[in-house]
Design a protein around this motif. Sequence first.
Motif, mmCIF file in Angstrom:
data_model
loop_
_atom_site.group_PDB
_atom_site.id
_atom_site.type_symbol
_atom_site.label_atom_id
_atom_site.label_comp_id
_atom_site.label_asym_id
_atom_site.label_seq_id
_atom_site.Cartn_x
_atom_site.Cartn_y
_atom_site.Cartn_z
ATOM 1 N N GLU A 29 0.807 -1.222 0.000
ATOM 2 C CA GLU A 29 0.000 0.000 0.000
ATOM 3 C C GLU A 29 0.839 1.272 0.000
ATOM 4 N N LYS A 30 1.927 1.274 0.738
ATOM 5 C CA LYS A 30 2.726 2.499 0.832
ATOM 6 C C LYS A 30 3.433 2.842 -0.480
ATOM 7 N N LEU A 31 3.462 1.898 -1.420
ATOM 8 C CA LEU A 31 4.109 2.144 -2.713
ATOM 9 C C LEU A 31 3.124 2.512 -3.815
ATOM 10 N N ARG A 32 1.828 2.499 -3.518
ATOM 11 C CA ARG A 32 0.837 2.852 -4.537
ATOM 12 C C ARG A 32 0.906 4.337 -4.836
ATOM 13 N N GLY A 33 0.702 4.702 -6.108
ATOM 14 C CA GLY A 33 0.764 6.107 -6.477
ATOM 15 C C GLY A 33 0.344 6.354 -7.909
ATOM 16 N N ALA A 34 0.472 7.594 -8.329
ATOM 17 C CA ALA A 34 0.112 8.030 -9.683
ATOM 18 C C ALA A 34 1.356 7.990 -10.567
ATOM 19 N N TYR A 35 1.845 6.784 -10.834
ATOM 20 C CA TYR A 35 3.084 6.623 -11.587
ATOM 21 C C TYR A 35 2.861 6.767 -13.089
ATOM 22 N N THR A 36 3.922 7.136 -13.777
ATOM 23 C CA THR A 36 3.890 7.254 -15.233
ATOM 24 C C THR A 36 5.077 6.476 -15.797
ATOM 25 N N SER A 37 5.188 6.457 -17.119
ATOM 26 C CA SER A 37 6.299 5.743 -17.748
ATOM 27 C C SER A 37 7.646 6.327 -17.320
ATOM 28 N N ALA A 38 7.667 7.571 -16.887
ATOM 29 C CA ALA A 38 8.911 8.191 -16.410
ATOM 30 C C ALA A 38 9.418 7.526 -15.130
ATOM 31 N N ASP A 39 8.547 6.835 -14.417
ATOM 32 C CA ASP A 39 8.922 6.162 -13.170
ATOM 33 C C ASP A 39 9.401 4.730 -13.383
ATOM 34 N N PHE A 40 9.224 4.216 -14.593
ATOM 35 C CA PHE A 40 9.501 2.797 -14.814
ATOM 36 C C PHE A 40 10.962 2.420 -14.561
ATOM 37 N N ASP A 41 11.893 3.166 -15.090
ATOM 38 C CA ASP A 41 13.309 2.819 -14.905
ATOM 39 C C ASP A 41 13.723 2.836 -13.439
ATOM 40 N N ARG A 42 13.164 3.747 -12.679
ATOM 41 C CA ARG A 42 13.528 3.898 -11.272
ATOM 42 C C ARG A 42 12.794 2.911 -10.374
ATOM 43 N N VAL A 45 7.490 0.398 -12.189
ATOM 44 C CA VAL A 45 6.038 0.494 -12.279
ATOM 45 C C VAL A 45 5.648 1.596 -13.252
ATOM 46 N N ASP A 46 4.437 1.469 -13.801
ATOM 47 C CA ASP A 46 3.953 2.453 -14.767
ATOM 48 C C ASP A 46 2.434 2.427 -14.742
ATOM 49 N N GLY A 47 1.836 3.401 -14.114
ATOM 50 C CA GLY A 47 0.385 3.480 -14.099
ATOM 51 C C GLY A 47 -0.146 3.930 -12.756
ATOM 52 N N PRO A 48 -1.423 4.317 -12.728
ATOM 53 C CA PRO A 48 -2.031 4.864 -11.526
ATOM 54 C C PRO A 48 -2.513 3.781 -10.558
ATOM 55 N N SER A 49 -1.599 3.201 -9.822
ATOM 56 C CA SER A 49 -1.991 2.145 -8.885
ATOM 57 C C SER A 49 -2.832 2.682 -7.737
ATOM 58 N N HIS A 50 -2.780 3.978 -7.483
ATOM 59 C CA HIS A 50 -3.569 4.571 -6.403
ATOM 60 C C HIS A 50 -5.068 4.526 -6.708
ATOM 61 N N GLN A 51 -5.442 4.287 -7.956
ATOM 62 C CA GLN A 51 -6.850 4.225 -8.336
ATOM 63 C C GLN A 51 -7.366 2.780 -8.381
ATOM 64 N N ALA A 52 -6.507 1.827 -8.129
ATOM 65 C CA ALA A 52 -6.883 0.415 -8.206
ATOM 66 C C ALA A 52 -7.803 0.026 -7.046
ATOM 67 N N THR A 53 -8.749 -0.868 -7.347
ATOM 68 C CA THR A 53 -9.637 -1.404 -6.314
ATOM 69 C C THR A 53 -9.843 -2.889 -6.547
ATOM 70 N N ALA A 54 -10.229 -3.593 -5.499
ATOM 71 C CA ALA A 54 -10.550 -5.014 -5.626
ATOM 72 C C ALA A 54 -11.765 -5.216 -6.529
ATOM 73 N N GLU A 55 -12.698 -4.274 -6.523
ATOM 74 C CA GLU A 55 -13.883 -4.369 -7.372
ATOM 75 C C GLU A 55 -13.502 -4.344 -8.850
#
Length: 71
Positions: A29-42, A45-55
């Motif tokens: 949970e502490k790593l979820r965020g609004a990531y973009t392709s600019a974050d992938f190398d570091r 991850v790439d994408g808005p995991s903060h918007q993810a839900t089990a539903e």
Amino acid sequence: MSEDKDPQAHGGLADTSEMLFVHPQAVREKLRGAYTSADFDRLGVDGPSHQATAEIGKKLIDLKINAAYIV
């Protein structure tokens, strides 16, 4: 909600939603965020995991299961 240009990106909306549905303990949970392709190398991850839900994850998993029956 922000636009997700690649919903299947690693650690993005779809990936994290599916994990929240099938194995929520594996989502850091502490790593979820609004990531973009600019974050992938570091971060790998790439994408808005903060918007993810089990539903959302349940809907995506159900789609995959139903598609498997069609084949």
